[in-house]
Design a protein around this motif. Structure first.
Motif, PDB file in Angstrom:
ATOM      1  N   SER A  47     -11.746  12.295   6.992  1.00  0.00           N
ATOM      2  CA  SER A  47     -10.910  11.236   7.575  1.00  0.00           C
ATOM      3  C   SER A  47     -10.315  10.394   6.444  1.00  0.00           C
TER       4      SER A  47
ATOM      5  N   ASP B  10      -8.283   7.132   4.794  1.00  0.00           N
ATOM      6  CA  ASP B  10      -8.203   5.684   4.922  1.00  0.00           C
ATOM      7  C   ASP B  10      -7.145   5.189   3.926  1.00  0.00           C
TER       8      ASP B  10
ATOM      9  N   GLU C  89      -5.682   2.296   1.593  1.00  0.00           N
ATOM     10  CA  GLU C  89      -6.093   1.030   0.983  1.00  0.00           C
ATOM     11  C   GLU C  89      -4.891   0.373   0.311  1.00  0.00           C
TER      12      GLU C  89
END
Lengths: 245, 350
Positions: free
Chosen positions: B178, B180, B182
């Motif tokens: 998964s 993410d 930032e």
């Protein structure tokens, strides 16, 4: 109002102002050459432009012409990049139409429309950057533009918003304070006579507090009038120097 | 037709100018631009913004970077979206839906001039292929129309893209696959676009037997047709269009393209040094210093450039393309002034 203290114990707001303090207002008249009247205003980070055309012949269908007074036509639009989130349409949505209608009502109250029967006055307001108090900025800038166009008015129309937090009325709400969701009141005042040209309040507020908030908004509108009056006088002085009078 | 009758015909064309003698109604020559004012970083809640004033034409452009998904056919590229708002401020005819037609026409032209690989590095806008990319919403706002909209808009778009700062993001992937995203904590940690190859539009209006650049409203009204050429500082043409109701002779199109070559020499380097941060760029000593993002974000710059003066200067350097000499009063063609950020309408009108 989770996590955000709108009014500190010492009596300061998020941006460091006191409860009844306004943001810095800077304005200029006559920014465009082609329009009959134009003005630009900055109230804190809220920036708006207004342009006035007229009084002129009725555009479009003649049936709209009023036999005894001028038709005041207002359009509000806000630039697609003016808000934090990009807007899809600059005008034509429900909020813009409502703003246009309110502007029209406020200015019909102030302009001596009976002096120009069967004619039309266009007021177009454009918000370039929105940071709270949009309605107030629009009314103030439109007043300057109408004055710049030399259209006779009963009085200035000066507007300001006010809110209510922790038992204290706050004048001239910023975007952060508006977004917090408390009650907010928009007021347009004809300062010389003290008449109210527009009054609108959102969210709930106890009747007992209404007077306090109304008073704060009215005082703020009178303060705005002082600033606008200075702008107009300075503009007239500059113009007369240029003309060599 | 004798020359005399031709001239008369031109004088009767309505604008009172006589392009035959290289003299226009406002005293410019056929290849002279009006004074251009460029101001960047004017609207603080955008990723990049610019305001351009060209005579009475006044344009405000805001660029907003938003995250979205890449287009299916170009999975590892971001993209640009153009929107032109012809506000009623410019002219009452644009009230309501009146400006939509012109707005769409200009937006489509902008799509077309950016529709090539060279104009802007779209790959740098990709965050993760097929999933996330930056979409740059380029919103043009017409504040006043004083002729030559296309040129002014293209200059404003280029300046706004130059001013655009896109926050740097990193894609973090954990064991389960998964992803993410930032965002960098440092507000100055951002990517800038390379606008070197972003084209500028030069519109050539045919009036009688001559063509003029940077036509005013009156000149546009008596022009039969005009040719719109989008050209980069390297001389690459990215788009060409004939606009207007009249027709053009192929001969005159090639003739117009010649003028465009001269102007490109002028516009290209001119804009680049103009867009670099003040004050180094504007003194003309070191026009190619790399811009420092910090200086930019703290201070907006406002420069004034008289392109026609540049044209004459360039002409002289290149062995006398134009035989008229530079007026002695104009030693420097660039001037600058520092302003409070975003104070665009508050300064004195010249």
């Amino acid at each position: 109002m989770a996590g955000l203290e709108l009014l500190s114990d010492q009596g300061y707001r998020v941006d460091g102002r006191r409860a009844r303090e306004l943001r810095k207002i800077q304005a200029r008249m006559g920014v465009f050459a082609q329009a009959d009247g134009s003005a630009y205003i900055e109230q804190g980070n809220t920036k708006a432009l207004a342009v006035v055309y007229g009084p002129h012949e009725i555009r479009g269908s003649r049936s709209r012409a009023l036999p005894d007074r001028a038709l005041v036509n207002c359009q509000y639009s806000s630039a697609t990049f003016s808000t934090g989130e990009r807007k899809r349409r600059p005008h034509g949505d429900r909020k813009s139409c409502e703003m246009g209608l309110q502007l029209r009502q406020a200015f019909e109250a102030a302009i001596l429309t009976q002096l120009h029967p069967r004619s039309q006055i266009d007021i177009y307001v454009q918000v370039l950057q929105a940071d709270g108090g949009i309605y107030a900025a629009c009314v103030n800038v439109a007043t300057l533009a109408v004055l710049d166009a030399g259209i006779p008015m009963r009085d200035f129309v000066c507007a300001c918003s006010a809110g209510f937090v922790d038992g204290t009325a706050l004048a001239d709400l910023s975007h952060v304070e508006e977004a917090a969701g408390g009650p907010q009141l928009a007021l347009a005042l004809l300062p010389a006579s003290g008449q109210i040209a527009l009054l609108e309040m959102d969210a709930r507020l106890h009747e007992d507090h209404l007077e306090q908030v109304l008073e704060a908004a009215a005082q703020a509108a009178r303060d705005v009038h002082t600033v606008l009056d200075r702008v107009v006088r300075q503009h007239v002085q500059e113009a007369s120097i240029l003309l060599g009078d | 037709m004798s020359l005399a009758t031709r001239t008369e015909f031109l004088d009767d064309s309505g604008c009172g100018c006589c392009p035959q003698e290289d003299l226009r109604v406002d005293g410019r020559g056929c290849e002279d631009y009006r004074c251009v004012e460029v101001e960047t970083d004017v609207v603080s809640n955008t990723s990049g913004s610019a305001r351009v004033k060209l005579g009475h034409t006044d344009i405000l452009v805001g660029v907003k970077a938003e995250m979205g998904t890449p287009k299916l056919e170009k999975p590892n590229e971001g993209y640009l979206e153009f929107f032109v708002d012809c506000s009623a401020n410019a002219t009452p005819e644009f009230e309501g839906r009146g400006g939509d037609e012109l707005g769409t026409e200009i937006a489509n032209t902008l799509y077309r001039i950016f529709n090539n690989k060279g104009s802007i590095d779209l790959k740098s806008l990709c965050i993760s292929p097929r999933e996330h990319c930056w979409i740059l919403y380029v919103d043009v706002l017409l504040l006043e129309c004083g002729g030559n909209l296309f040129d002014a808009i293209s200059i404003a778009v280029k300046a706004a893209l130059f001013n655009t700062r896109i926050p740097r993001v990193r894609v973090l992937e954990d064991e389960e696959g998964s992803k993410d995203i930032e965002l960098s904590d440092d507000p100055y940690d951002c990517i800038q676009l390379n606008v070197e190859n972003v084209p500028c539009i030069v519109t050539l209006c045919k009036i009688g037997y001559r063509h003029v650049v940077d036509a005013t409203l009156q000149e546009e009204a008596c022009s039969l047709a005009s040719l719109l050429v989008a050209v980069t500082s390297k001389g690459v043409v990215t788009c060409m269009r004939k606009v207007g109701k009249g027709s053009l002779d192929p001969e005159s199109i090639f003739e117009m393209m010649e003028v465009r070559l001269v102007l490109r020499q002028v516009l290209g380097p001119g804009w680049e040094c103009l867009l670099l941060p003040a004050p180094q760029s504007c003194c003309g000593h070191s026009p190619h210093l790399p811009p420092s993002p910090q200086a930019w974000s703290l201070e907006s710059s406002w420069c004034e450039l008289d392109v026609s003066e540049l044209a004459k200067g360039a002409g002289r350097e290149r062995g006398g393309l134009r035989d008229r000499d530079l007026p002695p009063a104009h030693n420097s063609c660039l001037s600058s002034a520092s302003l409070i950020p975003g104070s665009m309408f508050l300064k004195e009108n010249a």
